[in-house]
Enzyme design. Structure first.
Site, PDB file in Angstrom:
ATOM      1  N   ARG A  23       0.823  -1.207   0.000  1.00 14.06           N
ATOM      2  CA  ARG A  23       0.000   0.000   0.000  1.00 14.06           C
ATOM      3  C   ARG A  23       0.861   1.264   0.000  1.00 14.06           C
ATOM      4  NH1 ARG A  23      -5.017  -1.648   4.083  1.00 14.06           N
ATOM      5  NH2 ARG A  23      -6.187  -2.791   2.497  1.00 14.06           N
ATOM      6  N   LYS A  67     -16.786 -16.264   4.978  1.00  7.32           N
ATOM      7  CA  LYS A  67     -18.234 -16.264   5.190  1.00  7.32           C
ATOM      8  C   LYS A  67     -19.018 -15.924   3.928  1.00  7.32           C
ATOM      9  CE  LYS A  67     -18.078 -14.831  10.072  1.00  7.32           C
ATOM     10  NZ  LYS A  67     -18.542 -13.792  11.024  1.00  7.32           N
ATOM     11  N   GLY A 100      -6.835  -6.642  -0.263  1.00  9.46           N
ATOM     12  CA  GLY A 100      -6.893  -7.416   0.962  1.00  9.46           C
ATOM     13  C   GLY A 100      -6.006  -8.646   0.940  1.00  9.46           C
ATOM     14  N   GLY A 123     -12.373  -3.961   0.796  1.00  8.05           N
ATOM     15  CA  GLY A 123     -13.734  -3.577   1.138  1.00  8.05           C
ATOM     16  C   GLY A 123     -14.324  -2.582   0.164  1.00  8.05           C
TER      17      GLY A 123
END
Length: 401
Positions: A37, A207, A357, A381
């Site tokens: 990043r 999930k 991510g 995100g």
């Protein structure tokens, strides 16, 4: 959206530029384990400094205790980031000890043409994520640090957040999109507009509930959607398979059944998995078909046949988007699936987008050449919310400018 090109054309010699970056990097103690990043922000920072700007960088790191000064919460200190940024820029990068206080004002006043400095972790000021009025107040004080300055938004990983250093500050100063934000926005609009086909998406992670919105938004638009990671076990259970002690979201079973029934030719699930008798790097492991998971064992990675199957599905793709690892890649026995899929994406002739991510971290951990991918996002995100069809407030405010 006005860009850095426009700002430089307007003239930045000896002018303050307040730049929001996403430097929320992983740390092992005080050691940065992945500086991706920071390196992603270099083009914008370098261009502005070379044009003579006084660049003052805002960033956050972790989740500081509410209002705790950086010096009292060393985990939240941006000192390792300032040090690494200075190495990459080959110049000293001063770091203020507060966000808008005496130290911040002193650091800003000490900036010279072509210089770069940083404010303390902006989330150490609770107003950063506070009420609208609190965010407005912090944005006003941030703007006062850079008289007659401009704001550059280059932290794509935070543009989905309603925060003072992302949204309100863009209404206090002339606002521009940095090179990274402009590129990320361009790429994601390419995916949501009219992508070259066949269009394949790979989704992993733990999930189904975390990815449900992007699943339902993308399934009608893609040609193939490959499912890996722990989320695949809820889909496999929805097909009637015994998944042993694998992670399972029982409340998502009906949803998975509906998606499988509605998109039987689009959804592709693993055919084999690596299972273990414990969630540990030294556990006993074996690779089994998805219909033969032993009682009491858990799936922690996709198997080699699944990697081969996914590779076949990607071979003819023209566009690929990938978000989420295929297994617990941080543990060596369960990293092969993620690495294998990463290599398949890299080998594909498609325009490939890695959705930030863990996916981006896995590529770097595997030592793969980043040039083999079309684009590696810095914002997992934010990327997902864009693909879900949400308006990202940090982008919307730039387009208002």
């Amino acid at each position: 959206m006005r860009t850095v090109d426009d700002l430089i054309a307007d003239g930045v010699q000896d002018r303050f530029v307040l730049l929001r970056a996403d430097f929320n990097v992983p740390l092992d103690g005080y050691t940065i384990t992945d500086d991706g990043r920071i390196r992603a922000a270099l083009p914008t920072i370098t261009r502005l400094a070379a044009a003579g700007a006084k660049v003052l960088v805002m960033a956050h790191l972790g989740r500081p205790k509410g209002g705790e000064p950086p010096g009292r919460d060393p985990v939240a200190s941006l000192s390792p980031v300032a040090g690494r940024l200075g190495q990459l820029l080959d110049q000293r990068v001063s770091l203020a000890q507060d966000v808008v206080g005496l130290s911040a004002r002193g650091v800003a006043e000490g900036l010279r043409s072509g210089g770069v400095a940083m404010l303390a972790n902006v989330r150490c000021d609770p107003r950063e994520t506070g009420t609208e009025g609190e965010r407005d107040q912090l944005a006003t004080e941030l703007a006062e640090l850079v008289p007659n300055g401009a704001f550059v938004s280059d932290g794509f990983g935070v543009v989905h957040r309603e925060q003072a250093s992302v949204v309100e500050i863009a209404r206090r100063l002339p606002a521009y999109g940095g090179d990274l934000v402009a590129r990320e926005t361009e790429v994601l609009r390419r995916l949501t507009g009219d992508p070259a086909r066949p269009y394949a998406v790979i989704l992993g992670g733990s999930k189904v509930s975390d990815k449900l919105a992007v699943l339902t938004n993308l399934l009608p638009k893609v040609d193939t959607l490959l499912v890996g990671g722990a989320m695949c076990f809820t889909f496999l259970a929805a097909e009637g398979k015994d998944v042993g002690d694998s992670k399972l979201e029982s409340d998502q079973l009906d949803t998975c059944r509906e998606l499988l029934a509605q998109y039987p030719d689009t959804l592709v699930l693993p055919v084999d998995v690596v299972v273990a008798d414990a969630f540990a790097a030294d556990a006993n492991t074996r690779t089994v078909p998805v219909s033969e998971i032993p009682h009491g064992w858990m799936g922690l990675d996709v198997g080699s046949e699944t990697v081969r199957l996914f590779g076949e599905k990607l071979a003819d793709a023209a566009t690929v988007f990938w978000n989420g690892p295929m297994g617990v890649f941080e543990m060596a026995p369960f990293a092969a699936g993620t690495t294998g899929v990463a290599e398949a994406v890299a080998d594909s002739p498609a325009f490939s987008v890695i959705g930030g991510g863990d996916s981006a971290s896995a590529i770097r951990a595997a030592g793969l050449d980043e040039e083999r991918f079309g684009h590696i996002s810095t914002g997992g995100g934010a990327s997902l919310e864009f693909l879900e069809g949400h308006v990202l407030p940090g982008i919307a405010v730039l387009e208002e400018s």
